[in-house]
Scaffold this motif. Structure first.
Motif, short mmCIF file in Angstrom:
data_model
loop_
_atom_site.label_atom_id
_atom_site.label_comp_id
_atom_site.label_asym_id
_atom_site.label_seq_id
_atom_site.Cartn_x
_atom_site.Cartn_y
_atom_site.Cartn_z
N ARG A 1 0.56 -0.90 0.02
CA ARG A 1 0.01 0.13 0.13
C ARG A 1 0.79 1.32 0.21
N LEU A 2 1.97 1.41 0.47
CA LEU A 2 2.85 2.42 0.35
C LEU A 2 2.91 2.95 -0.94
N GLY A 3 3.24 1.28 -1.76
CA GLY A 3 3.88 1.85 -3.41
C GLY A 3 2.74 2.56 -4.12
N CYS B 1 2.06 9.08 10.04
CA CYS B 1 2.00 8.68 10.71
C CYS B 1 3.55 9.01 12.36
N THR B 2 3.19 10.26 12.63
CA THR B 2 4.24 10.93 14.21
C THR B 2 3.94 10.31 14.88
N ALA B 3 5.29 10.68 15.34
CA ALA B 3 5.20 10.47 16.54
C ALA B 3 4.04 11.32 17.82
N ARG B 4 4.03 12.00 17.69
CA ARG B 4 3.04 12.87 18.72
C ARG B 4 2.21 12.99 17.39
N LYS B 5 1.68 13.23 16.90
CA LYS B 5 0.33 13.13 16.03
C LYS B 5 0.05 12.63 14.74
N PRO B 6 -0.39 11.76 14.89
CA PRO B 6 -0.84 10.46 13.46
C PRO B 6 -1.59 11.48 12.93
N CYS C 1 -4.21 9.57 12.28
CA CYS C 1 -5.55 8.86 12.83
C CYS C 1 -6.32 9.87 13.58
N LEU C 2 -5.85 11.11 14.80
CA LEU C 2 -6.42 11.55 16.03
C LEU C 2 -7.15 12.84 15.49
N GLU C 3 -6.81 13.50 14.20
CA GLU C 3 -7.98 13.86 14.15
C GLU C 3 -9.17 13.80 13.15
N ASP C 4 -8.59 12.59 12.42
CA ASP C 4 -9.34 11.70 11.08
C ASP C 4 -9.29 10.47 11.08
N PRO C 5 -10.25 10.11 11.72
CA PRO C 5 -9.84 7.74 11.41
C PRO C 5 -10.12 7.86 10.49
N ASP C 6 -10.04 8.40 9.12
CA ASP C 6 -10.19 8.30 7.63
C ASP C 6 -8.74 9.07 6.86
N ALA C 7 -8.48 9.66 7.65
CA ALA C 7 -6.83 10.03 6.76
C ALA C 7 -6.00 9.51 7.08
N CYS C 8 -5.84 8.42 7.46
CA CYS C 8 -4.52 7.45 7.45
C CYS C 8 -4.92 6.49 6.24
N PRO C 9 -3.44 6.48 5.88
CA PRO C 9 -4.40 5.41 4.15
C PRO C 9 -3.76 3.78 4.47
N GLY D 1 -5.63 3.00 7.24
CA GLY D 1 -6.23 2.85 9.20
C GLY D 1 -6.72 1.28 8.94
N ASP D 2 -7.23 0.91 7.93
CA ASP D 2 -8.07 -0.30 8.41
C ASP D 2 -7.14 -1.71 8.70
N LEU D 3 -5.94 -1.31 8.33
CA LEU D 3 -4.21 -2.01 8.58
C LEU D 3 -3.96 -1.89 10.39
N CYS D 4 -4.03 -0.82 10.58
CA CYS D 4 -3.24 -0.69 12.25
C CYS D 4 -4.34 -1.13 13.27
N ASP D 5 -3.89 -1.26 13.82
CA ASP D 5 -4.43 -1.78 15.83
C ASP D 5 -4.00 -0.89 16.70
N GLN D 6 -2.70 0.34 16.30
CA GLN D 6 -3.52 2.01 16.70
C GLN D 6 -2.72 1.60 17.78
N VAL D 7 -1.55 0.75 18.05
CA VAL D 7 -1.22 0.31 20.03
C VAL D 7 -0.10 1.45 20.43
N GLY D 8 -1.15 2.22 21.08
CA GLY D 8 -0.64 3.31 21.94
C GLY D 8 -1.56 4.96 20.97
N VAL D 9 -2.18 4.12 20.91
CA VAL D 9 -3.20 5.81 19.62
C VAL D 9 -3.89 5.72 20.19
N TYR D 10 -4.75 6.49 21.47
CA TYR D 10 -5.73 6.38 21.63
C TYR D 10 -6.66 7.73 20.89
N PRO D 11 -8.01 7.89 19.64
CA PRO D 11 -8.44 8.90 19.48
C PRO D 11 -9.60 9.81 19.93
#
Length: 295
Positions: free
Chosen positions: A45-47, A252-257, A259-267, A269-279
């Protein structure tokens, strides 16, 4: 990805780390639907976002110097320091040829390892002062240059060693050098040796694949590398390294990924467990500090 060549050339700025039309990049041809592992699906997907580039071909000692300068320092700071070092201390004819496309100045007939081995430390420190930790790095560079001359005789012979010897032997040898860690050794193998299956792990890679839940939350850099080199096909590892860094800078920055502002903003999103990220609380912690599910 768009089939329109005009739009394709605008897909990623050429100054981005993973390439671009003007930087020799080519459109990635990966298909997430055919991936065998979740890690490979992420890379594929990064491709859709970033360019592939050609790995290998850089002069090994120059690459080693560049990577040492980049330790704990942004590219914005370390690149000018590298350019200043090359301008003052030069390099061999083979090194000039390797960097001619980037227009980096070289001093005719000078072996960069020999030049740095004979450098006055305070002068070298002043030259690379923009890179951060310049006193420590100047000592490391001189010691590394001494080691190259003692072990191989010249920067050219070191370059041949990196390109021709077994990757595991090159890596183990580099890791014996003070100031050279796993990421530095792997970058030399990738960018100078062009070795497939090498996935350097920097802070972005370490953070992102633990945050995704692909690597264990408490994995160190070597633990993350082991997972990625197992689950990502060898031919995709180089691209995955540079593209993941770019993804870490943009999404996916260290402090402000994103997904914090918009769950659909990250390409991813559907593959990520969001470990340590709490929107829900706008909180972000290192994955290793995140409570396990159910706690």
């Amino acid at each position: 990805m768009s089939d329109d060549p005009g739009r394709e050339s605008d897909r990623e700025p050429s100054m981005n780390i993973s390439g671009g039309a003007e930087g020799g990049g080519i459109a990635a041809e990966f298909d997430p639907a055919t991936a065998d592992t979740r890690a490979e699906e992420v890379v594929d997907r990064l491709g859709e976002l970033y360019w592939e580039k050609t790995y290998g071909g850089q002069d090994a000692f120059t690459c080693l110097v560049r990577t040492i300068l980049s330790q704990n320092t942004s590219d914005k700071a370390s690149q000018p320091a590298h350019d200043a070092l090359i301008d003052r201390y030069g390099g061999s004819a083979s090194q000039r040829d390797a960097d001619s496309a980037s227009g980096q100045p070289r001093a005719d007939g000078v072996d960069l390892a020999e030049s740095l081995a004979n450098a006055e430390r305070s002068e070298l420190a002043e030259t690379i002062s923009g890179a951060g930790l310049y006193n420590q790095k100047s000592e490391t560079l001189i010691d590394t240059a001494d080691w190259v001359l003692e072990a191989f005789g010249s920067a050219a012979a070191f370059d041949a060693f990196v390109k021709d010897e077994e990757p595991s032997t090159v890596r183990d040898t580099l890791l014996e050098v003070r100031g050279v860690g796993p990421k530095t050794a792997d970058c030399v193998l990738l960018f100078a040796g062009g070795r497939g299956g090498v996935f350097p792990v920097d802070t972005h890679v370490h953070r992102i694949y633990r945050r995704l839940g692909i690597a264990p939350a408490d994995a160190d850099h070597e633990g993350v590398r082991a997972v990625l080199e197992r689950d990502v096909p060898a031919a995709k590892c180089g691209f995955a390294h540079t593209a993941t860094i770019q993804f870490g800078r943009e999404y996916c920055t260290a402090r402000k990924p994103a997904c914090l502002e918009d769950p659909d903003a990250c390409p991813m999103g559907d593959l990520c467990d969001q470990v340590g990220v709490y929107p829900e609380t706008d909180e972000v912690v290192d994955p290793a500090e995140a409570p396990e599910a159910g706690e």
